[in-house]
Design a protein around this motif. Structure first.
Motif, short mmCIF file in Angstrom:
data_model
loop_
_atom_site.label_atom_id
_atom_site.label_comp_id
_atom_site.label_asym_id
_atom_site.label_seq_id
_atom_site.Cartn_x
_atom_site.Cartn_y
_atom_site.Cartn_z
N ALA A 149 45.33 21.37 -16.51
CA ALA A 149 44.78 21.42 -15.17
C ALA A 149 44.98 20.24 -14.31
O ALA A 149 45.24 20.58 -13.00
N ILE A 150 44.74 19.10 -14.76
CA ILE A 150 44.77 17.94 -14.00
C ILE A 150 46.29 17.72 -13.76
O ILE A 150 46.68 17.43 -12.63
N ILE A 151 47.44 17.90 -14.65
CA ILE A 151 48.66 17.98 -14.32
C ILE A 151 49.29 18.82 -13.11
O ILE A 151 49.70 18.42 -12.20
N THR A 152 48.64 20.04 -13.28
CA THR A 152 48.90 21.02 -12.33
C THR A 152 48.57 20.75 -10.86
O THR A 152 49.34 20.78 -9.81
N SER A 153 47.41 20.14 -10.88
CA SER A 153 46.81 19.73 -9.48
C SER A 153 47.64 18.61 -8.92
O SER A 153 47.90 18.72 -7.81
N ILE A 154 47.94 17.51 -9.76
CA ILE A 154 48.87 16.68 -9.23
C ILE A 154 50.18 16.92 -8.51
O ILE A 154 50.62 16.46 -7.85
N VAL A 155 50.79 17.80 -9.47
CA VAL A 155 52.00 18.42 -9.14
C VAL A 155 51.93 19.31 -7.67
O VAL A 155 52.56 19.00 -6.84
N LEU A 156 50.95 19.91 -7.59
CA LEU A 156 50.64 20.74 -6.51
C LEU A 156 50.36 19.98 -5.22
O LEU A 156 50.83 20.14 -3.98
N LEU A 179 47.85 10.80 0.28
CA LEU A 179 47.82 9.66 -0.36
C LEU A 179 46.30 8.95 0.06
O LEU A 179 45.97 8.14 -1.16
N ALA A 180 45.85 9.14 0.73
CA ALA A 180 44.59 8.84 1.04
C ALA A 180 43.50 9.32 0.32
O ALA A 180 42.64 8.71 -0.32
N VAL A 181 43.56 10.68 -0.03
CA VAL A 181 42.72 11.16 -0.89
C VAL A 181 42.94 10.79 -2.48
O VAL A 181 41.74 10.19 -3.07
N LEU A 182 44.06 10.66 -2.88
CA LEU A 182 44.63 10.11 -4.08
C LEU A 182 44.33 8.42 -4.16
O LEU A 182 43.57 8.19 -5.50
N THR A 183 44.35 7.81 -3.07
CA THR A 183 44.08 6.34 -3.15
C THR A 183 42.63 6.44 -3.87
O THR A 183 42.23 5.50 -4.75
N TYR A 184 41.70 6.65 -2.65
CA TYR A 184 40.31 6.46 -2.96
C TYR A 184 39.80 7.17 -4.08
O TYR A 184 38.52 6.90 -4.76
N GLY A 185 40.33 8.65 -4.30
CA GLY A 185 39.89 9.26 -5.48
C GLY A 185 40.18 8.65 -6.70
O GLY A 185 39.16 8.74 -7.61
N LEU A 224 49.20 2.69 1.06
CA LEU A 224 48.75 3.97 0.19
C LEU A 224 49.33 4.34 -1.05
O LEU A 224 48.90 4.78 -2.08
N ALA A 225 50.66 4.30 -0.77
CA ALA A 225 51.69 4.81 -1.77
C ALA A 225 51.65 3.86 -3.05
O ALA A 225 51.53 4.18 -4.09
N ILE A 226 51.71 2.67 -2.71
CA ILE A 226 51.59 1.63 -3.78
C ILE A 226 50.30 1.53 -4.77
O ILE A 226 50.25 1.75 -5.84
N GLU A 227 49.12 1.72 -3.75
CA GLU A 227 47.89 2.02 -4.55
C GLU A 227 47.67 3.09 -5.30
O GLU A 227 46.97 3.17 -6.31
N THR A 228 48.34 4.38 -4.90
CA THR A 228 48.30 5.65 -5.56
C THR A 228 48.98 5.36 -6.81
O THR A 228 48.63 5.93 -7.94
N VAL A 229 50.06 4.67 -6.84
CA VAL A 229 51.00 4.79 -8.19
C VAL A 229 50.41 3.71 -8.87
O VAL A 229 50.16 3.94 -10.28
N ILE A 230 49.64 2.60 -8.37
CA ILE A 230 49.04 1.63 -9.22
C ILE A 230 48.07 2.19 -9.89
O ILE A 230 47.61 2.19 -11.15
N GLY A 231 47.07 2.97 -8.91
CA GLY A 231 45.80 3.61 -9.34
C GLY A 231 46.24 4.63 -10.68
O GLY A 231 45.49 4.74 -11.69
N PHE A 232 47.27 5.47 -10.46
CA PHE A 232 47.60 6.46 -11.29
C PHE A 232 48.20 5.84 -12.68
O PHE A 232 47.36 6.28 -13.46
N LEU A 233 48.76 5.02 -12.55
CA LEU A 233 49.14 4.12 -13.86
C LEU A 233 48.06 3.72 -14.76
O LEU A 233 47.82 3.79 -15.93
N VAL A 234 47.29 2.89 -14.02
CA VAL A 234 46.09 2.30 -14.46
C VAL A 234 45.32 3.07 -14.93
O VAL A 234 44.67 2.92 -16.30
N LEU A 235 44.86 4.20 -14.23
CA LEU A 235 43.87 5.31 -14.79
C LEU A 235 44.37 5.75 -16.20
O LEU A 235 43.51 6.09 -16.91
N PHE A 236 45.67 6.39 -16.04
CA PHE A 236 46.14 6.81 -17.48
C PHE A 236 46.28 5.87 -18.50
O PHE A 236 45.95 6.16 -19.87
#
Length: 376
Positions: free
Chosen positions: A55-62, A276-282, A333-345
């Motif tokens: 479900a999480i992967i589907t949400s990210i792609v969409l 990017l704003a939603v994913l950065t702070y989310g 925002l793009a850099i923070e989103t990528v870094i946040g995604f990598l660090v999170l997982f």
């Protein structure tokens, strides 16, 4: 990452789910599914838990296929509906299956908490996409605040009491059901008009906010050796991150970036600002909640352990304060989103596998379950 001494507190942890929907509507169905799955040999409860990540992967792609968050097409709505239905089933059946087959473990409980911390972020993102919240920065901000407070409040109560309490109405059951119903309505009747989308958000919000308020009340009235001021101090990283996100969305989304030409310039990079704003702070808030789970397991000091999250939250807010040009803000925002995604997982899988190594439990390896009663 973990040592044997770090995981000793796990022995006294407990879980309680008082959800009305779960008890009176879904529980028999979940137990029946657990019995069906038990007939298939070599399936572990943790494997069921990992399946909920679909479900999480589907949400990210969409999200990246619809970066302006102005809505999703019918196929996307059906995908979100199916994936979050799967999430709800997997999130509940894994525990029933573990108890049925005698494969309960501290690792499974911790893994379930970690997946739930991811769920709040991407469930909020999914509902914002289905409702088309990109048309209103207010809706984005409300949704982000609701999901963040709900996630953090529940896990913070767990941090202090070692008891994960899910109330009679909670986000993990009733909240997900609301998401599933809204996705089904979107898939059947088509896109929501803005006033209907706002109505859907206002229906969804109480199922998230009320459990959070209950958790915060329990947090401050619970008997604990730590003072109320100490408990408030542990909330400080979260409050700082929330303040930064409110300032960023209010100052930027309302006054600077969400301009009238945003939706007419679809080829412009500005269309990526909402996602990017939603994913950065989310992701920052989700990262912080994961840290609460880890601190709950290991009894680390949450304030020191949360410094990276606070720094990541402050950077976009500071850029907003100095009115960074739009093109540069998108890059930040793009850099923070990528870094946040990598660090999170990386944090998620790193701590899960580290915990499995210390406890001596396989993470996704197959098991031979014990004999179970025949299906009725």
């Amino acid at each position: 990452m973990f040592a044997d001494k770090d995981l000793k507190p796990l022995e006294g942890h407990s879980f309680e789910d008082q959800s009305i929907m779960r008890k009176y509507i879904f529980l028999r169905f979940f137990k029946f599914l657990a019995r069906v799955i038990a007939k298939v040999k070599f399936i572990s409860p943790n494997l069921i838990t990992f399946s909920s990540l679909a479900a999480i992967i589907t949400s990210i792609v969409l999200l990246f296929l619809n970066p302006s968050l102005t809505g999703v097409n019918t196929k996307g709505a059906w995908l979100i509906f199916g994936s979050w239905t799967l999430f709800m089933i997997a999130d509940n059946v894994d525990g029933e299956y573990a108890r049925l087959t005698g494969m309960c473990s501290p690792l499974g409980g911790a893994l379930d908490h970690m997946v739930d911390s991811l769920m709040y972020l991407y469930a909020g993102s999914a509902i914002s996409l289905v409702l088309g919240c990109g048309r209103s920065a207010t809706m984005i901000l409300i949704l982000l605040l609701c999901t963040a407070v709900a996630s953090h409040a529940v896990q913070l109560l767990y941090f202090f009491t070692h008891h994960l309490h899910m109330g009679k109405v909670n986000a993990s059951t009733e909240g997900i059901v609301i998401i599933i119903v809204i996705c089904l309505l979107r898939a059947i009747i088509g896109p929501f008009e803005q006033h209907k989308a706002a109505l859907g958000l206002y229906i969804f919000a109480p199922f998230i906010v009320l459990p959070a308020i209950e958790s915060l009340i329990r947090l401050f009235i619970a008997k604990h050796e730590k003072t109320k001021m100490y408990r408030l101090g542990q909330l400080m990283p979260f409050l700082i991150v929330m303040a930064c996100s409110i300032y960023f969305f209010y100052e930027g989304a309302f006054n600077y970036y969400m301009c009238s030409d945003h939706y007419t310039c679809e080829r412009d990079t500005l269309k990526y600002f909402p996602v990017l704003a939603v994913l950065t702070y989310g992701q920052i808030l989700c990262f912080l909640t994961e840290r609460v789970v880890i601190c709950s397991v290991c009894q680390y000091d949450l304030r020191q352990f949360s410094i990276p999250s606070v720094i990541m939250a402050i950077i976009p807010a500071v850029c907003m304060y100095f009115k960074l040009p739009r093109s540069q803000m998108i890059i930040v925002l793009a850099i923070e989103t990528v870094i946040g995604f990598l660090v999170l997982f990386i944090q998620f899988f790193g701590y899960v596998f580290s915990m499995a190594r210390v406890l001596g439990y396989p993470v996704i390896a197959t098991f031979q379950p014990k004999e179970v009663q025949p299906l009725i």
